[in-house]
Design a protein around this motif. Sequence first.
Motif, short mmCIF file in Angstrom:
data_model
loop_
_atom_site.label_atom_id
_atom_site.label_comp_id
_atom_site.label_asym_id
_atom_site.label_seq_id
_atom_site.Cartn_x
_atom_site.Cartn_y
_atom_site.Cartn_z
N SER B 81 44.34 74.97 51.14
CA SER B 81 44.03 73.71 50.45
C SER B 81 44.64 73.73 49.05
O SER B 81 44.04 73.26 48.10
CB SER B 81 42.52 73.48 50.39
OG SER B 81 41.88 74.53 49.69
N ASN B 82 45.86 74.26 48.93
CA ASN B 82 46.51 74.38 47.61
C ASN B 82 47.32 73.13 47.29
O ASN B 82 48.54 73.19 47.16
CB ASN B 82 47.36 75.64 47.55
CG ASN B 82 48.32 75.77 48.72
OD1 ASN B 82 48.32 74.94 49.62
ND2 ASN B 82 49.16 76.79 48.71
N TYR B 83 46.63 72.02 47.14
CA TYR B 83 47.27 70.74 46.83
C TYR B 83 47.11 70.41 45.35
O TYR B 83 46.30 71.02 44.65
CB TYR B 83 46.71 69.64 47.71
CG TYR B 83 47.32 69.65 49.10
CD1 TYR B 83 48.30 68.73 49.46
CD2 TYR B 83 46.96 70.61 50.04
CE1 TYR B 83 48.89 68.76 50.70
CE2 TYR B 83 47.55 70.65 51.29
CZ TYR B 83 48.51 69.71 51.62
OH TYR B 83 49.10 69.74 52.85
N LEU B 84 47.88 69.45 44.90
CA LEU B 84 47.90 69.11 43.48
C LEU B 84 47.22 67.77 43.17
O LEU B 84 46.54 67.63 42.17
CB LEU B 84 49.37 69.06 42.99
CG LEU B 84 49.61 68.59 41.56
CD1 LEU B 84 49.05 69.59 40.57
CD2 LEU B 84 51.10 68.39 41.29
N LEU B 85 47.40 66.78 44.03
CA LEU B 85 47.02 65.42 43.66
C LEU B 85 45.55 65.13 43.99
O LEU B 85 45.01 65.65 44.97
CB LEU B 85 47.93 64.41 44.37
CG LEU B 85 49.41 64.52 43.98
CD1 LEU B 85 50.22 63.44 44.68
CD2 LEU B 85 49.60 64.41 42.48
N PRO B 86 44.92 64.28 43.16
CA PRO B 86 43.49 63.99 43.34
C PRO B 86 43.14 63.47 44.73
O PRO B 86 42.08 63.82 45.27
CB PRO B 86 43.22 62.91 42.29
CG PRO B 86 44.31 63.04 41.29
CD PRO B 86 45.50 63.57 42.01
N GLY B 134 47.49 75.31 40.20
CA GLY B 134 46.32 76.18 40.27
C GLY B 134 45.17 75.64 39.43
O GLY B 134 44.00 75.67 39.84
N ASN B 135 45.50 75.10 38.24
CA ASN B 135 44.44 74.53 37.39
C ASN B 135 43.81 73.32 38.06
O ASN B 135 42.59 73.13 38.02
CB ASN B 135 45.02 74.14 36.02
CG ASN B 135 45.33 75.36 35.17
OD1 ASN B 135 44.77 76.43 35.40
ND2 ASN B 135 46.23 75.20 34.21
N ALA B 136 44.67 72.46 38.66
CA ALA B 136 44.14 71.27 39.35
C ALA B 136 43.21 71.69 40.48
O ALA B 136 42.15 71.09 40.70
CB ALA B 136 45.30 70.43 39.90
N MET B 137 43.59 72.76 41.18
CA MET B 137 42.74 73.24 42.28
C MET B 137 41.41 73.76 41.73
O MET B 137 40.34 73.42 42.24
CB MET B 137 43.47 74.37 43.04
CG MET B 137 44.65 73.90 43.86
SD MET B 137 45.79 75.23 44.33
CE MET B 137 44.74 76.25 45.35
N ARG B 138 41.47 74.57 40.66
CA ARG B 138 40.23 75.18 40.15
C ARG B 138 39.30 74.13 39.56
O ARG B 138 38.08 74.28 39.61
CB ARG B 138 40.58 76.26 39.14
CG ARG B 138 41.26 77.44 39.84
CD ARG B 138 41.71 78.52 38.89
NE ARG B 138 40.58 79.31 38.43
CZ ARG B 138 40.61 80.64 38.31
NH1 ARG B 138 41.69 81.30 38.65
NH2 ARG B 138 39.56 81.28 37.86
N ILE B 405 50.57 58.48 47.64
CA ILE B 405 50.20 59.86 47.29
C ILE B 405 51.42 60.71 47.59
O ILE B 405 51.61 61.20 48.69
CB ILE B 405 49.00 60.32 48.14
CG1 ILE B 405 47.89 59.28 48.10
CG2 ILE B 405 48.48 61.66 47.65
CD1 ILE B 405 46.86 59.48 49.19
N ASP B 406 52.26 60.85 46.57
CA ASP B 406 53.58 61.45 46.78
C ASP B 406 53.56 62.88 46.23
O ASP B 406 54.06 63.16 45.15
CB ASP B 406 54.63 60.59 46.08
CG ASP B 406 56.04 60.95 46.49
OD1 ASP B 406 56.21 61.98 47.17
OD2 ASP B 406 56.98 60.23 46.10
#
Lengths: 81, 417
Positions: B81-86, B134-138, B405-406
């Motif tokens: 689940s290492n995605y970036l976008l909200p 990584g920050n977005a995930m955490r 959601i690109d």
Amino acid sequence: MRIPCPYCGERDAREFSYLGDASVARPATDDAAAYHEYVNLRANPAGPHREFWYHASGCRSWLVVTRDTRTHRIEGAELVR
Amino acid sequence: MKFSALSLLRHALTGNREWTPHWRDAAPKPGYDVVIVGGGGHGLATAYYLAREFGIRNVALLEKGWIGGGNVGRNTTIVRSNYLLPGNIPFYETSLKLWEGLEQALNFNAMVSQRGVLNLYHSDAQRDAYARRGNAMRLEGVDAELLDADAVAKLVPQLDFDNARFPIKGGLLQPRGGTVRHDAVAWGFARAASDLGVDIIQNCEVTAIERDASGRAIAVQTARGRIGAAKIGLAVAGNSSRVAALAGLRLPIESHVLQAFVSEGVKPLIDGVITFGAGHFYVSQSDKGGLVFGGDIDGYNSYAQRGNLPVVEDVCEGGMAILPMIGRLRLLRSWGGIMDMSMDGSPIIDRTPIDGLYLNAGWCYGGFKATPASGLCFAHLIARDTPHPVASAYRLDRFATGAVIDEKGQGAQPNLH
């Protein structure tokens, strides 16, 4: 896959790059719905498909290639006009 | 029948001759509350959650071939689940959490193996991008660790750290990522759904979608006759355009082939999943010892479940760039699967403009990891007619409204996602 370029003859597909469905046409109006259709919506057929290929490593022509999406069989290629 | 230590022992002592089929091979009834078209992972999960979470048990699942014969049996089994976008992070994290409890929920061993997913980076800019990811995930409560080259070398010493062109400078690790046995996912969902009353109907291709005078979808015509339905859900990734066309819909989707590869079996070499950030290559090792790997899609519209050689070469080059030792391995087999590539690289779980017709499509090549959450969210949508909170961004009209959601920033170019 080999593409029959009208200038260069039959060449390996890796000389070309792909730019998708050649059946969509840029709308004459600036209507948002028409642009949505042009930019996003595709028939995506299983069968013969007219599509743009750019012969980057050859004559640098834009081609319309007719290819069967079920078999990768190529019917022919013509220059974009 | 429930699996337990006792039942396994009993079957072992009787020579494993008394196993019975794990799901009913049902014949179609004239009508159902819900008909799900597509017996892949997402369709099976949808049917299961419809019955278990929403109490809708009068459900038929129609599959044109056999269960497990499509993309759920053709992928490289990776979950993460290492995605970036909200719009993406909460959805894929919901999915990973469901994977973590799936075997207990289904009473089926899917070999969920959280061995870690490591994305390598090769430049300072890429490190910054991964730090941001990584920050977005955490921030969303997802586990992520940014590793430097020394930490990666400790974890995977066999990587090529002396590569002049793509030096490995570190990686972003998601320890909870890993792999799941894909066939078992199909069988486990099929068995659990069937036990809850879902009719699983194989060899039943849908040939038409019937609508009433008001335009509402009310039935499907199939190879096994007409089947009425109060609601119809499409989960036919790879063929979404073709099945939606039966109802006159044009979708923001192209079908493309993605190849995957397995090497001969070797002793334990790679513990988790490793991806090569500079090109496109990902590899893990199966429980039988084969290296399972893949890379880019072939990049042109295709329904031919096989690829072409240039991508085989490209994928193998990517592998050689980080793991030169695999040049000594023989390639056992390769195969291709057909995927919906959507115009922004993200999926669609939404109602369609046609009443009674629901769409689950556009998974690009991220469909397997999404299986449980996709099923849960699609079941929620069908049962309640509102999107599940974690899938509320996956709207069909986002291409028209601009709320795309690109994740890869490739625009409306499905062959680049």
